[in-house]
Design a protein around this motif. Structure first.
Motif, short mmCIF file in Angstrom:
data_model
loop_
_atom_site.label_atom_id
_atom_site.label_comp_id
_atom_site.label_asym_id
_atom_site.label_seq_id
_atom_site.Cartn_x
_atom_site.Cartn_y
_atom_site.Cartn_z
N PHE A 1 -9.51 -2.32 0.41
CA PHE A 1 -8.52 -2.89 -0.50
C PHE A 1 -8.58 -4.42 -0.54
O PHE A 1 -8.40 -5.04 -1.60
CB PHE A 1 -7.12 -2.45 -0.11
CG PHE A 1 -6.79 -1.00 -0.39
CD1 PHE A 1 -7.48 -0.30 -1.36
CD2 PHE A 1 -5.77 -0.37 0.30
CE1 PHE A 1 -7.19 1.03 -1.64
CE2 PHE A 1 -5.45 0.96 0.03
CZ PHE A 1 -6.17 1.68 -0.94
N ALA A 2 -8.84 -5.02 0.61
CA ALA A 2 -8.82 -6.48 0.71
C ALA A 2 -9.84 -7.16 -0.19
O ALA A 2 -9.67 -8.32 -0.57
CB ALA A 2 -9.04 -6.92 2.17
N HIS A 3 -10.88 -6.43 -0.57
CA HIS A 3 -11.88 -6.98 -1.49
C HIS A 3 -11.28 -7.29 -2.86
O HIS A 3 -11.86 -8.06 -3.64
CB HIS A 3 -13.03 -5.99 -1.67
CG HIS A 3 -14.01 -5.99 -0.55
ND1 HIS A 3 -15.11 -6.79 -0.50
CD2 HIS A 3 -14.04 -5.26 0.60
CE1 HIS A 3 -15.80 -6.57 0.62
NE2 HIS A 3 -15.16 -5.65 1.29
N TYR A 4 -10.14 -6.68 -3.18
CA TYR A 4 -9.60 -6.75 -4.54
C TYR A 4 -8.27 -7.48 -4.63
O TYR A 4 -7.56 -7.38 -5.62
CB TYR A 4 -9.49 -5.34 -5.12
CG TYR A 4 -10.84 -4.66 -5.07
CD1 TYR A 4 -11.82 -4.99 -6.00
CD2 TYR A 4 -11.15 -3.76 -4.06
CE1 TYR A 4 -13.09 -4.44 -5.92
CE2 TYR A 4 -12.41 -3.19 -3.98
CZ TYR A 4 -13.37 -3.54 -4.91
OH TYR A 4 -14.63 -3.00 -4.83
N PHE B 1 -1.82 0.46 -10.04
CA PHE B 1 -2.56 0.51 -8.79
C PHE B 1 -3.97 -0.04 -8.99
O PHE B 1 -4.73 0.44 -9.83
CB PHE B 1 -2.60 1.94 -8.26
CG PHE B 1 -1.23 2.45 -7.87
CD1 PHE B 1 -0.68 2.12 -6.65
CD2 PHE B 1 -0.50 3.23 -8.75
CE1 PHE B 1 0.59 2.58 -6.30
CE2 PHE B 1 0.77 3.68 -8.42
CZ PHE B 1 1.32 3.35 -7.18
N LYS B 2 -4.30 -1.04 -8.19
CA LYS B 2 -5.55 -1.79 -8.39
C LYS B 2 -6.76 -1.09 -7.82
O LYS B 2 -7.89 -1.27 -8.30
CB LYS B 2 -5.38 -3.17 -7.74
CG LYS B 2 -6.38 -4.20 -8.21
CD LYS B 2 -5.93 -5.56 -7.75
CE LYS B 2 -6.80 -6.64 -8.34
NZ LYS B 2 -6.35 -7.98 -7.88
N VAL C 1 0.85 -1.18 0.00
CA VAL C 1 0.00 0.00 0.00
C VAL C 1 0.89 1.24 0.00
O VAL C 1 1.74 1.40 0.88
CB VAL C 1 -0.93 0.04 1.23
CG1 VAL C 1 -1.72 1.34 1.26
CG2 VAL C 1 -1.88 -1.16 1.21
N PHE C 2 0.71 2.10 -0.99
CA PHE C 2 1.41 3.39 -1.05
C PHE C 2 0.60 4.42 -0.27
O PHE C 2 -0.63 4.48 -0.41
CB PHE C 2 1.55 3.86 -2.50
CG PHE C 2 2.74 3.30 -3.21
CD1 PHE C 2 3.72 4.14 -3.72
CD2 PHE C 2 2.89 1.93 -3.38
CE1 PHE C 2 4.82 3.64 -4.39
CE2 PHE C 2 3.99 1.41 -4.06
CZ PHE C 2 4.97 2.27 -4.56
N VAL C 3 1.28 5.23 0.55
CA VAL C 3 0.64 6.27 1.35
C VAL C 3 1.27 7.62 0.99
O VAL C 3 2.46 7.83 1.21
CB VAL C 3 0.80 6.01 2.86
CG1 VAL C 3 0.09 7.09 3.66
CG2 VAL C 3 0.25 4.63 3.22
N LEU C 4 0.45 8.53 0.44
CA LEU C 4 0.94 9.82 -0.04
C LEU C 4 0.63 10.94 0.96
O LEU C 4 -0.50 11.04 1.44
CB LEU C 4 0.30 10.16 -1.39
CG LEU C 4 0.42 9.11 -2.50
CD1 LEU C 4 -0.17 9.65 -3.79
CD2 LEU C 4 1.87 8.68 -2.69
N GLU D 1 0.31 -7.53 -8.64
CA GLU D 1 -1.13 -7.39 -8.84
C GLU D 1 -1.80 -6.65 -7.69
O GLU D 1 -2.75 -5.89 -7.91
CB GLU D 1 -1.78 -8.77 -8.99
CG GLU D 1 -1.41 -9.49 -10.26
CD GLU D 1 -2.19 -10.77 -10.43
OE1 GLU D 1 -2.51 -11.40 -9.40
OE2 GLU D 1 -2.50 -11.14 -11.58
N ASN D 2 -1.33 -6.87 -6.48
CA ASN D 2 -1.99 -6.33 -5.29
C ASN D 2 -1.24 -5.11 -4.76
O ASN D 2 -0.63 -5.14 -3.69
CB ASN D 2 -2.11 -7.40 -4.22
CG ASN D 2 -2.89 -8.61 -4.72
OD1 ASN D 2 -3.91 -8.45 -5.40
ND2 ASN D 2 -2.42 -9.80 -4.43
#
Length: 287
Positions: A282-285, A154-155, A53-56, A129-130
């Protein structure tokens, strides 16, 4: 702030720091002649091929190591990438989302973030992918720009107190559906819930949040809405949250909007476990 609320906030911060069981790693990669700096958070026991997970950060800020996704990463076993924006024409670290005062700034942060993602995926053996993107304020605007762009890195995206700039809505058409989650306070005086099409705030014209979200509901072809009221973790002293979940799409891409009633410009960690809420989206994908 009441004494009770202050103690709750301090306790939450202490718990977040105490539960960190991984390590931070400073790193960088060169993109278009610029060294792009980042910090990786790698929980202990992180498996090969784990999500990232990228955090901006927001405008004028920088790398925030203790952001809400770090403690969440320990619980769920994903990596966190915390990149740093370059200095814009005003001398502030930011993401190039087309603010009026960023005019002429030749920095492609969509390209840079996608390049950084490919770099960390390979170097730290993470999932291609994730890979997901979240960020607050200016970082939230960058999430929207990424969603509008022709990228497949980014998914899903989760802007926090983010805006859809009018120029994005008017000039761009997202090439594909993408899962999107927004958390936004109705009393945010920096990124107004009701929008600012006259550019009174100086950030440039931007859409009201419900209209901005409506674009993605239509793009993702969502056909149903579920509304749920969630109480703040502070009870009556906090801000209630109205969760709008748009689903029913054949694309599989949902849209979640957390309307924080009376909430201001923040990550809303005093009202919810923001990191956990983002991760559950996010976990849904995850494949």
């Amino acid at each position: 702030m009441t004494l009770r609320r202050a103690l709750l906030v301090l306790l939450a911060c202490w718990c977040a720091l105490a539960c960190m069981a991984g390590r931070f790693v400073e790193d960088s990669v060169k993109v278009d002649g610029h060294m792009r700096h980042l910090v990786m958070y790698l929980p202990d026991g992180l498996r090969q091929g784990a999500p990232v997970v990228f955090v901006l950060h927001g405008y004028g800020a920088g790398i925030w190591r203790e952001n809400p996704m770090v403690a969440t990463a320990d619980r769920h076993g994903f990596a966190v990438c915390i990149p740093e924006g370059l200095r814009d024409p005003q001398g502030e670290r930011s993401w190039n989302v087309g603010y009026p005062f960023q005019a002429g700034w030749q920095v492609d942060d969509v390209k840079a973030l996608c390049r950084m993602a490919r770099y960390v995926q390979k170097r730290y053996h993470l999932s291609r992918e994730n890979t997901f993107l979240t960020g607050m304020s200016n970082g939230g605007e960058m999430c929207y720009l990424m969603a509008y762009s022709k990228q497949k890195t980014f998914k899903a995206v989760a802007p926090i107190a983010g805006l859809t700039m009018a120029w994005m809505y008017e000039r761009l058409d997202a090439p594909r559906p993408i899962p999107l989650m927004e958390i936004h306070g109705t009393e945010d005086r920096v990124s107004e819930w009701t929008g600012d099409m006259e550019n009174k705030g100086g950030w440039g014209a931007y859409l009201p949040v419900p209209i901005a979200i409506g674009y993605w509901v239509a793009k993702n072809r969502c056909t149903s809405e579920q509304v749920e009221r969630i109480e703040s973790i502070q009870g009556q002293e906090g801000h209630p949250i109205i969760k709008h979940r748009y689903s029913g799409s054949t694309t599989g891409c949902e849209v979640w909007l957390y309307e924080v009633v009376g909430g201001v410009h923040s990550w809303f960690t005093s009202d919810m476990d923001t990191g956990e809420e983002i991760w559950q989206f996010f976990a849904h994908y995850i494949k």
